[in-house]
Write a protein that holds these residues in place. Structure first.
Motif, PDB file in Angstrom:
ATOM      1  N   HIS A 187     -16.880 -14.749  13.506  1.00 28.54           N
ATOM      2  CA  HIS A 187     -15.660 -15.158  12.812  1.00 28.54           C
ATOM      3  C   HIS A 187     -15.873 -16.404  11.965  1.00 28.54           C
ATOM      4  O   HIS A 187     -15.299 -16.524  10.876  1.00 28.54           O
ATOM      5  CB  HIS A 187     -14.532 -15.407  13.826  1.00 28.54           C
ATOM      6  CG  HIS A 187     -13.229 -15.783  13.196  1.00 28.54           C
ATOM      7  ND1 HIS A 187     -12.837 -17.095  13.016  1.00 28.54           N
ATOM      8  CD2 HIS A 187     -12.235 -15.020  12.680  1.00 28.54           C
ATOM      9  CE1 HIS A 187     -11.650 -17.123  12.438  1.00 28.54           C
ATOM     10  NE2 HIS A 187     -11.270 -15.890  12.219  1.00 28.54           N
ATOM     11  N   THR A 188     -16.669 -17.329  12.431  1.00 26.55           N
ATOM     12  CA  THR A 188     -16.819 -18.585  11.715  1.00 26.55           C
ATOM     13  C   THR A 188     -17.686 -18.429  10.471  1.00 26.55           C
ATOM     14  O   THR A 188     -18.676 -17.681  10.461  1.00 26.55           O
ATOM     15  CB  THR A 188     -17.414 -19.682  12.613  1.00 26.55           C
ATOM     16  OG1 THR A 188     -17.575 -20.878  11.851  1.00 26.55           O
ATOM     17  CG2 THR A 188     -18.765 -19.290  13.171  1.00 26.55           C
ATOM     18  N   GLU A 189     -17.317 -19.133   9.422  1.00 24.34           N
ATOM     19  CA  GLU A 189     -18.063 -19.091   8.162  1.00 24.34           C
ATOM     20  C   GLU A 189     -19.450 -19.695   8.296  1.00 24.34           C
ATOM     21  O   GLU A 189     -20.308 -19.509   7.432  1.00 24.34           O
ATOM     22  CB  GLU A 189     -17.296 -19.844   7.071  1.00 24.34           C
ATOM     23  CG  GLU A 189     -17.112 -21.330   7.371  1.00 24.34           C
ATOM     24  CD  GLU A 189     -16.486 -22.070   6.199  1.00 24.34           C
ATOM     25  OE1 GLU A 189     -16.860 -21.778   5.056  1.00 24.34           O
ATOM     26  OE2 GLU A 189     -15.621 -22.928   6.452  1.00 24.34           O
ATOM     27  N   TYR A 190     -19.705 -20.395   9.378  1.00 19.36           N
ATOM     28  CA  TYR A 190     -21.017 -21.003   9.554  1.00 19.36           C
ATOM     29  C   TYR A 190     -22.044 -20.019  10.093  1.00 19.36           C
ATOM     30  O   TYR A 190     -23.247 -20.316  10.091  1.00 19.36           O
ATOM     31  CB  TYR A 190     -20.920 -22.217  10.483  1.00 19.36           C
ATOM     32  CG  TYR A 190     -19.948 -23.270   9.993  1.00 19.36           C
ATOM     33  CD1 TYR A 190     -19.919 -23.657   8.649  1.00 19.36           C
ATOM     34  CD2 TYR A 190     -19.037 -23.863  10.864  1.00 19.36           C
ATOM     35  CE1 TYR A 190     -19.026 -24.610   8.199  1.00 19.36           C
ATOM     36  CE2 TYR A 190     -18.133 -24.822  10.418  1.00 19.36           C
ATOM     37  CZ  TYR A 190     -18.129 -25.186   9.084  1.00 19.36           C
ATOM     38  OH  TYR A 190     -17.246 -26.132   8.630  1.00 19.36           O
ATOM     39  N   TYR A 191     -21.580 -18.854  10.565  1.00 20.45           N
ATOM     40  CA  TYR A 191     -22.518 -17.822  11.026  1.00 20.45           C
ATOM     41  C   TYR A 191     -22.504 -16.622  10.083  1.00 20.45           C
ATOM     42  O   TYR A 191     -23.538 -16.229   9.556  1.00 20.45           O
ATOM     43  CB  TYR A 191     -22.213 -17.393  12.462  1.00 20.45           C
ATOM     44  CG  TYR A 191     -23.331 -16.575  13.069  1.00 20.45           C
ATOM     45  CD1 TYR A 191     -24.492 -17.211  13.530  1.00 20.45           C
ATOM     46  CD2 TYR A 191     -23.275 -15.194  13.144  1.00 20.45           C
ATOM     47  CE1 TYR A 191     -25.553 -16.471  14.046  1.00 20.45           C
ATOM     48  CE2 TYR A 191     -24.321 -14.452  13.662  1.00 20.45           C
ATOM     49  CZ  TYR A 191     -25.466 -15.094  14.112  1.00 20.45           C
ATOM     50  OH  TYR A 191     -26.525 -14.364  14.619  1.00 20.45           O
ATOM     51  N   TRP A 192     -21.353 -16.040   9.886  1.00 16.20           N
ATOM     52  CA  TRP A 192     -21.208 -15.030   8.835  1.00 16.20           C
ATOM     53  C   TRP A 192     -20.499 -15.692   7.662  1.00 16.20           C
ATOM     54  O   TRP A 192     -19.274 -15.780   7.625  1.00 16.20           O
ATOM     55  CB  TRP A 192     -20.418 -13.826   9.355  1.00 16.20           C
ATOM     56  CG  TRP A 192     -21.251 -12.817  10.090  1.00 16.20           C
ATOM     57  CD1 TRP A 192     -22.585 -12.860  10.345  1.00 16.20           C
ATOM     58  CD2 TRP A 192     -20.789 -11.582  10.654  1.00 16.20           C
ATOM     59  NE1 TRP A 192     -22.998 -11.753  11.032  1.00 16.20           N
ATOM     60  CE2 TRP A 192     -21.909 -10.945  11.245  1.00 16.20           C
ATOM     61  CE3 TRP A 192     -19.551 -10.963  10.734  1.00 16.20           C
ATOM     62  CZ2 TRP A 192     -21.814  -9.715  11.898  1.00 16.20           C
ATOM     63  CZ3 TRP A 192     -19.451  -9.739  11.381  1.00 16.20           C
ATOM     64  CH2 TRP A 192     -20.570  -9.114  11.956  1.00 16.20           C
ATOM     65  N   TRP A 193     -21.279 -16.156   6.725  1.00 15.76           N
ATOM     66  CA  TRP A 193     -20.783 -16.841   5.530  1.00 15.76           C
ATOM     67  C   TRP A 193     -20.105 -15.817   4.616  1.00 15.76           C
ATOM     68  O   TRP A 193     -20.747 -14.827   4.226  1.00 15.76           O
ATOM     69  CB  TRP A 193     -21.974 -17.501   4.850  1.00 15.76           C
ATOM     70  CG  TRP A 193     -21.681 -18.347   3.655  1.00 15.76           C
ATOM     71  CD1 TRP A 193     -20.466 -18.738   3.189  1.00 15.76           C
ATOM     72  CD2 TRP A 193     -22.649 -18.916   2.771  1.00 15.76           C
ATOM     73  NE1 TRP A 193     -20.604 -19.524   2.091  1.00 15.76           N
ATOM     74  CE2 TRP A 193     -21.946 -19.658   1.800  1.00 15.76           C
ATOM     75  CE3 TRP A 193     -24.044 -18.894   2.713  1.00 15.76           C
ATOM     76  CZ2 TRP A 193     -22.578 -20.350   0.770  1.00 15.76           C
ATOM     77  CZ3 TRP A 193     -24.671 -19.588   1.702  1.00 15.76           C
ATOM     78  CH2 TRP A 193     -23.959 -20.301   0.746  1.00 15.76           C
ATOM     79  N   PRO A 194     -18.824 -16.007   4.261  1.00 17.12           N
ATOM     80  CA  PRO A 194     -18.124 -15.025   3.425  1.00 17.12           C
ATOM     81  C   PRO A 194     -18.761 -14.797   2.054  1.00 17.12           C
ATOM     82  O   PRO A 194     -18.478 -13.791   1.405  1.00 17.12           O
ATOM     83  CB  PRO A 194     -16.723 -15.631   3.275  1.00 17.12           C
ATOM     84  CG  PRO A 194     -16.552 -16.491   4.474  1.00 17.12           C
ATOM     85  CD  PRO A 194     -17.914 -17.061   4.747  1.00 17.12           C
ATOM     86  N   TYR A 195     -19.630 -15.711   1.642  1.00 12.27           N
ATOM     87  CA  TYR A 195     -20.312 -15.533   0.353  1.00 12.27           C
ATOM     88  C   TYR A 195     -21.183 -14.284   0.354  1.00 12.27           C
ATOM     89  O   TYR A 195     -21.372 -13.642  -0.669  1.00 12.27           O
ATOM     90  CB  TYR A 195     -21.161 -16.777   0.057  1.00 12.27           C
ATOM     91  CG  TYR A 195     -21.848 -16.758  -1.283  1.00 12.27           C
ATOM     92  CD1 TYR A 195     -21.133 -17.023  -2.458  1.00 12.27           C
ATOM     93  CD2 TYR A 195     -23.210 -16.477  -1.387  1.00 12.27           C
ATOM     94  CE1 TYR A 195     -21.768 -17.002  -3.698  1.00 12.27           C
ATOM     95  CE2 TYR A 195     -23.854 -16.458  -2.617  1.00 12.27           C
ATOM     96  CZ  TYR A 195     -23.123 -16.718  -3.768  1.00 12.27           C
ATOM     97  OH  TYR A 195     -23.754 -16.700  -4.995  1.00 12.27           O
ATOM     98  N   PHE A 196     -21.724 -13.933   1.526  1.00  8.94           N
ATOM     99  CA  PHE A 196     -22.561 -12.747   1.670  1.00  8.94           C
ATOM    100  C   PHE A 196     -21.885 -11.757   2.625  1.00  8.94           C
ATOM    101  O   PHE A 196     -21.224 -12.169   3.585  1.00  8.94           O
ATOM    102  CB  PHE A 196     -23.934 -13.099   2.262  1.00  8.94           C
ATOM    103  CG  PHE A 196     -24.765 -14.018   1.427  1.00  8.94           C
ATOM    104  CD1 PHE A 196     -25.270 -13.599   0.206  1.00  8.94           C
ATOM    105  CD2 PHE A 196     -25.056 -15.302   1.858  1.00  8.94           C
ATOM    106  CE1 PHE A 196     -26.061 -14.444  -0.568  1.00  8.94           C
ATOM    107  CE2 PHE A 196     -25.838 -16.154   1.091  1.00  8.94           C
ATOM    108  CZ  PHE A 196     -26.334 -15.731  -0.124  1.00  8.94           C
TER     109      PHE A 196
END
Length: 478
Positions: A187-196
């Motif tokens: 859920h966190t952008e620090y693991y699954w970055w929404p940029y990719f």
């Protein structure tokens, strides 16, 4: 979850429905024994307990689906997304995350769970404080994706911090407390970055190319584990799942799922482990499948080792078919649960039995029925289960062995292959070398039983009393 361990000894892989080889976690070889005296003492106590309760619970229970994994883009049959939950992947993720706004388990009563588990002979509990989907079942300050958020209707309930309520309730009944925590957080952008877009279970960017972002993830993980080990009373076990988050150098290329790890995912377990031990002296850390100082015991999943292991271990196995709640799950009969317990303890392990609460916050009645039936068997046979260790010959035919830690007492269990337990007309088994029998009793049978010994063979006449699930014969040494 969804792991299969090998490479310590061969495993008898008895999978329940829904288990998948592609999810398999394999334990590394080269176990490192802890050196901290408090950890060693805690592990010894834990090994005495033999039987624990595992609980997978989160917003996913509302859909009755596999925990978290449907968010993962890996194309696996057991993670198939249902069209009614979203036609496109992005729509599905949005609807999944929106389950937070409807999660309201008003029947939640951890005292009821603790009472039933204690009666069934369970001695420790491991609860999923956060699974891979990132939804926190505790009051984290690091994210608003949590059960205590105002977005969640249950947040207004006095028992909204369910982790705290569960830990307190079980602790009051004398249980050791285990906090399951997922190292990956989808859920966190620090693991699954929404940029990719995410490609699989792993981090979706290269941490070495974007070190600042990865550093934020490391700190995020550190902070949440710090919260769990600081704000929730005494915690005895930190049970870390998601073994693909690991130093790249620890990858075993012979293990299929580890070959999918293409980038460095070191979260600095030395720093995390030291913090956890500072907060909770003597805490057992279980960094599943990652060799080194922080895998204090190993955890075969949905499987029982074929042979005894000479290191601390625990099989985590579901009571139903699934780790997470699914409607009308098929719960194993009590006889199967007893047999599983006997097989595990005869090989030196602990049995962590998973029961999944439903969206209302309670177990199915069938689970309570099994626990009640277990309680009657445990009341009679517990002395042959708890504080025991493996002893050769471990297992011969229908007979399984344990011994007391001082080796003055031998326990021999008889299991039968029939649907309902059937005792033989005579029990015949081998006595381990060096064990001189002084007296013998069949647990649950009043008065003396007829028995004889010839060489290393013992023969015991079938008692008149009807015995359920399994027979335990207890022998004292001279």
């Amino acid at each position: 979850m969804r792991s299969i361990y090998k490479n310590v000894l061969a495993l008898a892989l008895s999978f329940t429905a829904g288990a998948a080889f592609s999810q398999a976690h394999n334990v590394s070889s080269g176990y490192q024994k802890p050196t901290d005296p408090q950890v060693i003492e805690n592990l010894e106590q834990w090994q005495d307990m033999k039987f624990g309760l595992f609980m997978h619970w989160g917003t996913y229970s509302q859909w009755g689906i596999v925990e978290s994994w449907s968010l993962c883009p890996e194309d696996e049959g057991w993670t198939q997304r249902k069209p009614e939950h979203g036609v496109t992947y992005n729509e599905y993720v949005k609807n999944y995350e929106n389950l937070q706004t409807t999660f309201n388990p008003t029947a939640f009563n951890p005292e009821k769970w603790a009472d039933a588990a204690k009666a069934a002979g369970m001695k420790y509990v491991v609860f999923t404080t956060k699974h891979h989907d990132g939804f926190a079942m505790f009051d984290t300050k690091e994210s608003d994706y949590k059960i205590t958020s105002s977005k969640s209707p249950f947040s207004s309930n006095p028992k909204a911090d369910v982790t705290k309520e569960i830990f307190n309730s079980f602790r009051q009944e004398g249980f050791k407390i285990g906090a399951y925590f997922s190292k990956p957080d989808w859920h966190t952008e620090y693991y699954w970055w929404p940029y990719f877009p995410p490609k699989d279970r792993n981090v979706n960017y290269d941490p070495e190319k974007y070190p600042e972002r990865w550093e934020k993830y490391k700190q995020f993980t550190f902070n949440q584990i710090n919260e769990l080990t600081s704000n929730y009373g005494k915690v005895d076990i930190l049970w870390l799942d998601g073994g693909w988050v690991r130093p790249f150098k620890t990858i075993d290329p012979t293990v299929e799922w580890q070959r999918t790890i293409k980038v460095e995912q070191d979260i600095d377990m030395d720093r995390i482990g030291a913090m956890a031990r500072k907060n909770q002296p003597g805490i057992i850390v279980v960094d599943r499948t990652v060799p080194g100082n922080w895998e204090n015991y190993v955890t075969p999943e949905q499987a029982i080792p074929e042979h005894p292991l000479d290191i601390p271990w625990e099989s985590c196995i579901t009571m139903g078919d699934s780790f997470s709640y699914i409607p009308n799950d098929r719960y194993k009969p009590t006889k199967k649960l007893v047999e599983t317990l006997v097989q595990i303890i005869s090989r030196g392990g602990n049995y962590l039995l998973n029961i999944a609460p439903g969206p209302n916050g309670d177990f199915d009645q069938a689970a309570y029925d099994r626990l009640k039936e277990l309680s009657s068997w445990m009341d009679t046979n517990g002395s042959a289960v708890f504080a025991t260790r493996a002893v050769a010959p471990y297992h011969e035919g229908d007979y399984y062995y344990t011994k007391s830690k001082d080796a003055k007492q031998l326990n021999v269990f008889h299991l039968s292959g029939e649907t309902n337990y059937v005792a033989p007309s005579t029990f015949e088994f081998t006595v381990p070398a060096g064990f001189s029998v002084k007296q013998l009793r069949v647990l649950g049978v009043k008065g003396k039983v007829k028995w004889s010994q010839k060489g290393d063979k013992i023969t015991v006449q079938k008692p008149k009393e009807a015995l359920k699930y399994a027979t335990a014969i207890q022998l004292d040494s001279k």
